[in-house]
Design an enzyme around this catalytic site. Structure first.
Site, PDB file in Angstrom:
ATOM      1  N   SER A  62      41.993  37.821  74.887  1.00  0.00           N
ATOM      2  CA  SER A  62      43.453  38.121  74.689  1.00  0.00           C
ATOM      3  C   SER A  62      43.685  37.238  73.329  1.00  0.00           C
ATOM      4  O   SER A  62      44.868  37.321  72.865  1.00  0.00           O
ATOM      5  CB  SER A  62      44.627  37.765  75.701  1.00  0.00           C
ATOM      6  OG  SER A  62      44.681  38.884  76.539  1.00  0.00           O
ATOM      7  N   LYS A  65      44.795  39.340  70.215  1.00  0.00           N
ATOM      8  CA  LYS A  65      46.394  39.754  69.875  1.00  0.00           C
ATOM      9  C   LYS A  65      46.912  39.060  68.833  1.00  0.00           C
ATOM     10  O   LYS A  65      47.794  39.144  68.195  1.00  0.00           O
ATOM     11  CB  LYS A  65      47.109  39.459  71.340  1.00  0.00           C
ATOM     12  CG  LYS A  65      46.985  40.412  72.491  1.00  0.00           C
ATOM     13  CD  LYS A  65      47.769  40.052  73.678  1.00  0.00           C
ATOM     14  CE  LYS A  65      47.316  41.147  74.741  1.00  0.00           C
ATOM     15  NZ  LYS A  65      46.396  40.712  75.463  1.00  0.00           N
ATOM     16  N   SER A 306      50.882  38.065  77.058  1.00  0.00           N
ATOM     17  CA  SER A 306      49.853  38.614  76.935  1.00  0.00           C
ATOM     18  C   SER A 306      49.836  40.082  77.256  1.00  0.00           C
ATOM     19  O   SER A 306      49.057  40.621  78.118  1.00  0.00           O
ATOM     20  CB  SER A 306      48.711  37.940  77.658  1.00  0.00           C
ATOM     21  OG  SER A 306      47.429  38.184  76.974  1.00  0.00           O
TER      22      SER A 306
END
EC number: 3.4.16.4
Length: 477
Positions: A62, A65, A306
């Protein structure tokens, strides 16, 4: 001159060897076989303070991102909003809409059923009681698969991995209750709230309480067409229902069924058929609309929590906006690469970007590349207002309870994005040191595995590693 160059080179070698030795000490805290790639660099500095395998490719998870958010701010802008509309090219005569009603879904990851209800109410207030035509679910803003390359098949029905389609309602996630049968051997039964337009079938066998068979007879869900799901496996007898949640597999069908029901509830009838429209068409007259919150607000949620759904709809939207084509995974990937190179001066080289969330196991990036992204963010944060969107250690988001950072004494000092997959514990962000310096860091940790007997305490080595590493970074810079 030669002598001075020799001294500089010797000093660099000594510095590097000390770095490597120090990092090796941290690594001894980790389970055997774990892989670490680490880079720490003062914001604006030309050389790193720690460089340990910084060119080694790794799964970003993640932390991907961070890249998605930066590209989105550059391409779409902080005030961009996702828009959903009800449109028509027909005319209203005596309460009858002469023509099709088009529900144009714009990939809003925050759209709720109540929003559709409100748009239908607006349609009703405009004088429409009947539609002499079809109802079209327009998903033309996106094309191709709604699931990215490299997503694990066994995550597909989980809500954190719900397909980021053009049509999203209530995050394309629904919940059910599974009840064990009164008699062992009989099928358990499922209850689904009537407002979820899905069909569930149970092939779940009820087991006696304490049955040894339960350890290896696991619950599983098999998705079918038109949001039909079959639940299989076993369920030991229990007094309370087992709550479960699953990801909608066909966003257009799901949204269409909800719109159909809301039209019915509003007393609006139609003579045609519910159809899906995938080809790009000229817009009609907008009779009702709903906009999302501004992009900057959505990105803050995405980074703090997230949020995969926001990340991947934004990723596909970047491709749509950059190339003026329906949003696909490839368009998003090419657009992000081009945006970073042309507008941020960051060449991501052989980095592989398969999605915006980091769920894909196809993604690969080196810490040195992510460091370029972080350096750009820090040096342009006045206009981006980016760092404030990241989780803050000890305070919010996915860093609120990060034990290693808490033990390091850096609560409130670290703003960073986490990244977790099976055996992966990543961090990418910034730390304000004891001397007031802002350091950027990238921690890519993979191959993290413990003995089956240690699963309950599997994070203890991670806590030790991170507490020592970030305490030293904080105190010694």
């Amino acid at each position: 001159m030669r002598f001075s160059r020799f001294i500089i080179g010797l000093t660099s070698c000594i510095a590097f060897s000390v770095q490597a030795a120090n990092v090796d000490e941290y690594i001894t805290q980790l389970p055997a076989g774990a892989n670490l790639a680490l880079m720490v660099q003062k914001v604006g500095a030309s050389a790193p303070a720690i460089d340990y395998h910084s060119q080694q490719m790794a799964l970003p998870a993640s932390t991907q991102k961070v890249i998605t958010a930066l590209a989105a701010l550059i391409q779409l802008g902080p005030d961009f909003r996702f828009t959903t509309t009800l449109e028509t090219k027909g005319n209203v005569e005596n309460g009858v809409l002469k023509g099709d009603l088009v529900a144009r879904f714009g990939a809003d990851p925050t759209l709720k059923r109540q929003d559709i209800r409100n748009m239908v109410a607006t349609l009703k207030k405009s004088g429409v009681n009947q539609i002499d035509g079809n109802v079209l679910i327009d998903t033309s803003i996106f094309a191709s698969h709604d699931k990215a390359p490299g997503w694990p098949w066994n995550d597909m029905t989980q809500c954190f991995s719900a397909p980021p389609a053009a049509a999203i309602v209530d995050r394309n996630c629904f919940s059910v209750s599974l009840y064990s049968a009164p008699k062992p051997g009989d099928m358990a039964f499922i209850r689904v709230a009537s407002y979820y337009p899905v069909t569930m079938f149970s092939q779940v066998r009820t087991l006696p309480r304490g049955s040894a068979e339960a350890q290896y007879c696991e619950l599983d869900v098999v998705p079918g067409d038109l949001n039909r799901f079959t639940l299989t496996g076993c369920l030991p007898q229990r007094s309370e229902p087992l709550p479960l949640a699953f990801a909608v597999q066909d966003g257009a069908s799901y949204a269409g069924a909800i719109l159909k029901d809301e039209l019915k509830q509003a007393g609006i009838t139609w003579s045609g058929t519910l159809l899906r429209q995938t080809q790009v068409n000229e817009p009609g007259t907008v009779v009702a609309s709903k906009q999302s919150a501004p992009l900057h607000d959505l990105l803050k949620i995405m980074l703090k929590k997230s949020d995969n759904m926001i990340a991947d709809t934004v990723f596909r939207m970047i491709g749509h906006a950059r190339f003026n084509v329906p949003g696909t995974w490839r368009a998003g990937s090419d657009a992000v690469r081009q945006i970073l190179r042309q507008q941020a001066g960051v060449d991501i080289g052989n980095t592989i970007i398969a999605d915006g969330s980091g769920l894909s196991r196809h993604n690969l990036i080196a810490p040195a590349t992510m460091m370029q992204v972080l350096q750009y963010i820090a040096q342009h944060d006045n206009e981006l207002n980016f760092i404030s969107m990241l989780p803050l250690a000890g305070y919010d988001g996915s860093l609120q309870y990060r034990a290693g950072l808490h033990q390091a004494g850096v609560d409130g000092k670290v703003s960073a994005k986490t990244g977790s997959l099976q055996g992966v514990y990543n961090l990418a962000g910034f730390i304000t040191t004891a001397s007031g310096q802002r350091m950027a860091f990238v921690q890519y940790l993979s191959g993290y595995a413990v003995e089956p007997a240690d699963q309950r305490n599997r994070r203890i080595p991670l806590v030790r590693f991170e507490s020592r590493l970030y305490k030293d970074i904080y105190q010694n810079n």
